[in-house]
Scaffold this active site. Structure first.
Site, PDB file in Angstrom:
ATOM      1  CB  CYS B 423      47.042  34.844  45.171  1.00 17.30           C
ATOM      2  SG  CYS B 423      48.274  34.879  46.469  1.00 17.30           S
ATOM      3  CG  HIS B 467      47.525  39.299  45.991  1.00 19.99           C
ATOM      4  ND1 HIS B 467      46.764  38.143  46.014  1.00 19.99           N
ATOM      5  CD2 HIS B 467      47.091  40.008  44.913  1.00 19.99           C
ATOM      6  CE1 HIS B 467      45.939  38.137  45.000  1.00 19.99           C
ATOM      7  NE2 HIS B 467      46.101  39.269  44.293  1.00 19.99           N
ATOM      8  CG  ASP B 483      44.830  39.753  41.160  1.00 15.08           C
ATOM      9  OD1 ASP B 483      45.168  38.545  41.121  1.00 15.08           O
ATOM     10  OD2 ASP B 483      44.576  40.362  42.222  1.00 15.08           O
TER      11      ASP B 483
END
Lengths: 305, 684, 318
Positions: B423, B467, B483
């Site tokens: 991520c 994350h 995201d």
């Protein structure tokens, strides 16, 4: 059976006037297989009562007047050497009877007293190594002068425990006194009394006493009386377990003489005095009777908590 | 030589069990030599009790103590501080076992035993260890009972039973005190060297670091929704924002002219203007939830976007996250309300927008060129963002825990060469693309998702849920969360990391499982989730019970909380609980209760007394009836029947010879009652 | 009795009001005192330290632990109290002794029907304690020695009954006056002259005194002798008829007399009489006792001895 008991009491009452309660107690004592101690001044009818009881229940009767020079052998008997057979033959003393009147027991020395009391307890006599059982039933009615009289050997407490009851006849009432004076000789009357109960009937009545029911509540009451006599601070020493059993048996017999086959607290209360007083010594110093009364007042008949 | 006090055998068993069990946690936590010392001393003591050995002399005792002190110095470098202190305490306590010459020493051992047991709770506070401590308490208390009972022929088990009763009876008051005794502020600062840095988010981020974090299954925090739970796609737990990019690492930063106090508000104390404005513009869906955070040794707290909170020592920062006034060293519980869709920062200050546009002067030329080109082609910022997102979705990007290493131009290298990353790679490159196109953007770090406990209403958020995502500023909508990872691996957002990795290829998934040691046995999983449910409640109810919760609770009970009222409440509580047990212990079992007829007798007795009939304190039932009949002839008949009935029950029927045959005859009972009533009616 | 300070007297008076003397005392809240022991204080101190620790570490479990200890202490108050409450103490028997030595008093400790009492300690002030446990519905007896400091009735001090069971954190105790006294006979002091009248000889014990029915020997049978007195065994041994002779029991009883010791201190007289009672008893000789206001007829045996000694002990005592 209850009729027989009632008739016996009536018969004795016709000789010993005005003492129904004492007579009923004496009969109860007999029925409970206990020995009786009568404490009174001379001439109050102790001997007459004992004799009358023997007659009414058709018992063998012997009377021994205790004196200070009396030896144990005079009561228990001796072994006599027979020159013909060259053997010792036992010669029974007066103790071998069904009802022994031990008159003025406290005039004898402690040794002689001890011999009798042991025989009472064991219901047997040992002479020269030979043990012989006493007749059945075997009752001792002992009379005793009040301890304060001189020339006496008071019975020690340990010996007193062997008597189930101690009674005192006391002076008759004025009315009875008149009757007494007007009537014929009491002792003669007693001798002439007709038996009311046979020996078999007496045995049967004694067996009945054991069947009289004592409930748990009642036994609890007796137990609390005993406990209080030990811990309540009334007496020098409390009642012994023997006294406790005696109290229960005497209550049973008393209930039976009243025609009941179960014991109620009143029975216990009536017999407590005769059963307990001679075994107790009041801590406060007064009469044991007062302390016994206090005991009755202190212990609730019905459990409170 | 003085006579040595012999601990009664029945007490010794519990004494030695209690002291060994109390020492075990320290034997496991502390340096290895403690276990050796403790076992050595305990074995010696057992052999003394068995008569095989004698108590050691003073020289030996002192040398053992000196050894322990020396080893402590060697292991900790100091004799002070909690760790060294507890170590020394455990050694000294076990040594005291070998110095029980008097009964007094046995007392000291036991009281010290309680103390050692308590220190276990300094190190760990989870439910299991608490349960353990609680069980050991039984043994110690049993030993205390034992040494107070010098008789020899006592069964040791009877003490354990008595101890259980005592401990159980101590519980209500303990719980009451726990609830109401005020949590006073610390008297002095305590420094615990137990609280070392924990795994978790740090205040900067470089590619590969979040992936590293994902290898841990350690718990980060638990979430309990109060009311409606937020849907899965909204479960983004913000912890930090990174605004400063040096070409490799993203860091937390503020411009030089802005101080931290300008951007942090402590709403429980004071609400600055920007916070009030934010509160006023709150709208849209809202969620309330409680978070129980595991100790992190850091200040930042986690919450969904636009959090509002009013709790002592918790602040809100102007980039919509929460911080604690001091590092979180013990588990911390806080309740937040979040408005997940509300617009925020439309009127963001200029410095903020400018600060979030900065890029290093050089580096990543391809990306920058691409960004400028696409921005020019796109008609608006929105269309440009969509274009970048489409790139991630349509081109062949991989989501992986083990990305290949990147060259000096990290974003270029990732976007145009490796295209495999975690991520932080996607977030980082997306933010750079935004800034390069003139759109203010910053990285948000935190956790995403969370595993629902099947037994409870709470979520477990673990380290592998860590994350990173991006927040961009648009003139019409303010700061908006984006995201890019969701474009590459939508499963990550929907079902969590494990699912995401599985869909990418099984070898990744198995490697992941191996790395974090998750068991695949269903029964163990169930057990684990049950345990977790307990731990969650333990943490949220017991450990999380703080001054705030207490004040609220007391307010509910007392209306107004004042020291006087609290003092009265405590006094009343102690009194009531004490009275309850006093009644339970002293009243009950005082005497056997009365039979019904005996009660009936006393009822009649007191009723007669009340009516003024003169009777002795406790006459025989027959005598009672006679006395009363003489005074009140009207009642004579009924009393006679009462007497017959009473004597029948108490003296005729209830024979002691009939073993235990004591059936209550309800007819007798009724008659007795009736006759009493009739008699009394005739008296009054 | 040693002189007491004003405070001690006040304390005694207060105690007397609170726990009046009685031969049977059941312990209840009025009669039981309870305070923490030193270990109890240490225990509370540790609880307090844990509380401070819990506050400083903001550690709820440490606080809980501290509350547990406090609460256990609280529970222990009730249990310690309960262990003593309901115990009934009663005055039991008494073992008299000579003044200046020890006597003993019996104390009965009984439990109620449902509750047992563990590890009770009984003692008079200043003497070693006795430990005992009483099961529900049972009774234990113990003899406690008492120093007989003077002749007559020696009243016991208050008995201290104490219990620390179950946890030893608290001491529950009561001071009970069982209105219990021990008889102290006079200290026997030897004297050469027997203060006696009567018997065969007034001179004293030098000539043996015959008991009332002691066998004295055999003589030839004289017609008229009682059959019971014939020694049949000698007839069997063909030694002819012989009669057993007993010394005359009717007369010659020995009276120990107070008046015969004129000119001596009263206590000295009693001591001397006491010595003679003991020696005559030892010699198995009957004896009587005559004091100015009381007398015991001559006799022999344990009961007689006890009665005589009792008279001597209580002579002139209210």
């Amino acid at each position: 059976m209850q009729d027989v008991i009632r008739q016996s009491i009536t018969a004795v009452s016709s000789v010993v006037l005005g003492k129904e309660e004492q007579i009923r107690l004496a009969v109860s004592c007999l029925l409970a297989r206990g020995h009786l101690l009568i404490e009174d001044l001379p001439g109050m009818g102790k001997t007459t009562l004992a004799h009358a009881l023997a007659r009414v229940f058709s018992l063998d009767y012997r009377r021994v007047q205790f004196t200070s020079d009396m030896l144990p052998a005079d009561i228990l008997g001796v072994s006599i050497f027979n020159p013909q057979t060259r053997e010792f033959e036992p010669k029974d003393g007066p103790v071998f009877t069904q009802l022994l009147l031990a008159d003025e027991i406290n005039r004898a020395t402690p040794k002689t007293q001890g011999a009798l009391l042991e025989a009472m307890e064991e219901r047997q006599v040992t002479l020269d190594g030979l043990t012989r059982a006493l007749p059945d039933p075997f009752f001792v009615v002992a009379t005793q002068n009040p301890v304060t009289q001189s020339g006496t050997f008071p019975l020690p407490e340990s010996q007193l425990d062997r008597f189930l009851m101690r009674l005192s006849l006391g002076y008759p009432s004025a009315e009875m006194e008149l009757k007494l004076l007007a009537g014929s000789d009491r002792r003669q009357l007693a001798v002439n009394l007709k038996p009311v109960a046979s020996g078999e009937q007496l045995q049967h009545a004694m067996a009945e006493v054991r069947k009289v029911r004592a409930s748990r509540d009642l036994i609890d009451y007796i137990q609390r009386l005993l406990a209080y006599s030990r811990n309540g601070g009334l007496f020098v020493a409390g009642l012994s377990p023997r006294a406790g059993i005696g109290l229960l048996n005497a209550s049973r017999a008393w209930a039976l003489t009243g025609g009941r086959d179960y014991v109620i607290p009143e029975d216990v209360q009536v017999v407590l005095g005769p059963v307990a007083e001679h075994r107790l010594q009041s801590l406060a110093g007064g009469a044991a009777a007062t302390a016994t009364q206090k005991l009755l007042e202190s212990v609730p008949v019905v459990r409170r908590q | 030589m003085a006579r040595v006090y012999q601990v009664p055998q029945h007490a010794f068993i519990w004494l030695i069990t209690g002291s060994l069990l109390a020492s075990i946690p320290q034997m496991m936590n502390g340096p290895v030599w403690i276990a050796a010392v403790v076992l050595f001393l305990q074995c010696w003591r057992v052999l003394v009790q068995r008569g095989r050995l004698r108590m050691p002399g003073r020289v030996l005792r002192i040398s053992v103590l000196a050894t322990a002190v020396g080893l402590t110095l060697y292991s900790y470098g100091t004799l002070f501080g909690p760790d060294a202190g507890i170590t020394l305490l455990v050694c000294a306590f076990n040594l005291k076992l070998l110095e029980m010459n008097k009964m007094r020493d046995a007392y000291v051992v036991i009281v010290l035993n309680y103390f050692v047991l308590a220190t276990v709770l300094i190190v760990r506070q989870d439910f299991l260890i608490s349960l353990y401590v609680f069980v050991v308490l039984f043994f110690v208390t049993a030993a205390l009972i034992g040494i107070n009972q010098p008789e020899a022929n006592i069964r040791a088990r009877s003490q354990l039973r008595y101890a259980a009763a005592l401990v159980a009876q101590a519980f209500p008051l303990m719980i009451f005190l726990f609830v109401v005794v005020p949590r006073v502020a610390p008297l002095w600062e305590m420094k615990s060297d137990q609280k070392k840095a924990k795994t978790g988010m740090s205040d900067s981020m470089a590619p590969g670091e979040v992936a590293e974090l994902s290898r841990s299954a350690e718990l980060a925090f638990r979430v309990q929704f109060i009311g409606e739970a937020a849907p899965k796609p909204e479960r983004y737990w913000r912890g930090l924002t990174y605004s400063w990019y040096d070409g490799r690492r993203w860091s937390q930063a503020l411009p030089q002219n802005i101080s931290a106090s300008d951007v942090v508000a402590y709403p429980s104390r004071f609400k600055p203007r920007w916070y009030s404005d934010l509160e006023r513009s709150a709208a849209g869906p809202q969620y309330q939830y409680r978070i129980i955070l595991e100790p992190t040794s850091r200040e930042w707290l986690y919450a969904m976007t636009t959090p509002f909170i009013e709790q002592n020592n918790i602040g809100v920062v102007s980039d919509y996250r929460l911080i604690s006034a001091s590092p979180v060293t013990d588990s911390l519980s806080y309740t937040v309300k979040s408005y997940t869709r509300m617009p925020r920062g439309i009127d963001a200050p200029r410095w903020e927008k400018e600060f979030n546009l900065r890029l290093p002067a050089e580096g990543n030329p391809r990306s920058r060129a691409q960004a400028r080109e696409w921005r020019a082609q796109a008609g608006s910022d929105d269309q440009y963002i969509a274009r970048v997102m489409r790139m991630f979705r349509q081109q062949k990007f991989f989501y992986t825990l083990t990305p290949p290493p990147l060259g000096p131009d990290q974003v270029d290298d990732f976007l145009f060469r490796t295209r495999a990353g975690f991520c932080e790679h996607y977030a980082s490159s997306f933010a750079v693309m935004m800034r390069a196109a003139g759109i203010p953007a910053r990285i948000v770090a935190g956790y995403q998702g969370g595993e629902e406990n099947p037994l409870g209403t709470h979520l477990l958020v673990r380290q592998y849920d860590a994350h990173a995502w991006v927040e961009v500023w648009l003139p019409e909508s303010g700061w908006v969360e984006m995201d890019p990872t969701a474009m590459v691996a939508p499963e990550r957002i929907e079902s969590g990391l494990e699912q995401a990795l599985q869909s990418q290829g099984s070898e990744f998934a198995s490697a992941f499982n191996e790395a974090i040691g998750v068991s695949r046995l269903p029964i163990l999983k169930q057990l684990a989730s049950a345990m977790d449910y307990i731990e969650f409640n333990w943490a949220s109810i017991v450990l999380g019970y703080d001054g705030m919760t207490q004040t609220e609770l007391l307010k509910k009970w007392l209306g107004e909380v004042s020291p006087l009222r609290i003092a009265l409440l405590i006094a009343a509580g102690i009194g009531i609980i004490g009275l309850f047990f006093a009644v339970l212990l002293l009243w009950r079992g005082r005497r056997p209760s009365l039979e019904w007829w005996q009660k009936e007798y006393w009822r009649l007795h007191s009723a007669l007394r009340k009516r003024g009939v003169e009777i002795p304190d406790h006459p025989a039932p027959g005598r009672l009836v006679e006395l009363v009949s003489a005074q009140a002839p009207a009642a004579a008949e009924a009393l006679k029947q009462w007497r017959e009935c009473y004597e029948g029950v108490a003296y005729r029927a209830n024979s002691a010879n009939l073993n235990g045959m004591n059936k209550t005859n309800s007819f007798d009972k009724q008659s007795l009652k009736r006759f009493r009533r009739i008699a009394l009616r005739n008296i009054s | 009795m040693p002189k007491l300070s004003a405070v001690q007297q006040l304390y005694r008076r207060w105690l007397r009001r609170r726990i009046p003397p009685a031969t049977t005392v059941t312990l209840n809240q009025r009669r039981i005192f309870i305070l923490p022991t030193g270990y109890g204080m240490l225990f509370l101190l540790i609880a307090a330290m844990l509380f401070i620790g819990g506050i400083n570490y903001e550690n709820n479990l440490l606080l809980t632990f501290s509350f547990f200890l406090m609460s256990l202490f609280n529970v222990a108050i009730l249990h310690t109290f309960r262990n003593l409450s309901g115990v009934t103490l009663s005055a039991g028997g008494m073992r008299a002794g000579f003044s200046g030595r020890h006597g003993a008093l019996e104390v009965l400790v009984s439990a109620g029907p449902r509750r047992s009492h563990t590890s009770l300690w009984l003692q008079w002030p200043g003497s070693p304690a006795r430990e005992m446990s009483v099961k529900a519905g049972e009774e234990q007896r113990t003899w406690l020695d008492i120093e007989l400091i003077h002749r007559g009735r020696v009243f016991a001090e208050r008995i201290r009954i104490e219990s620390r069971y179950p946890l030893g954190l608290l001491r529950a105790w009561s001071l009970v006056d069982l209105d219990h006294w021990c008889l102290a006979w006079p200290t026997p002091i030897e004297s050469a002259e027997c203060p006696a009248s009567g018997g065969d000889d007034d001179e004293g014990l030098h000539n043996s005194l015959a008991g009332n029915d002691d066998f004295d020997g055999l003589r030839s049978y004289i017609p008229g002798d009682s059959l019971r007195a014939i020694n049949w065994k000698s007839l069997a041994a063909e030694r002819g008829l012989q009669t057993k002779v007993f010394t005359d029991p009717a007369e010659g009883r020995r009276w120990l007399e107070w008046d015969r010791l004129a000119g001596m201190e009263p206590e000295m007289r009693l001591s001397s009489l006491c010595w003679w009672v003991l020696s005559l008893d030892e010699a198995n000789q009957p004896y009587g006792l005559r004091l100015p206001d009381q007398e015991v007829a001559p006799a022999i045996g344990l009961d007689h001895k006890q009665q005589t000694l009792r008279l001597l002990a209580l002579f002139g005592v209210q």
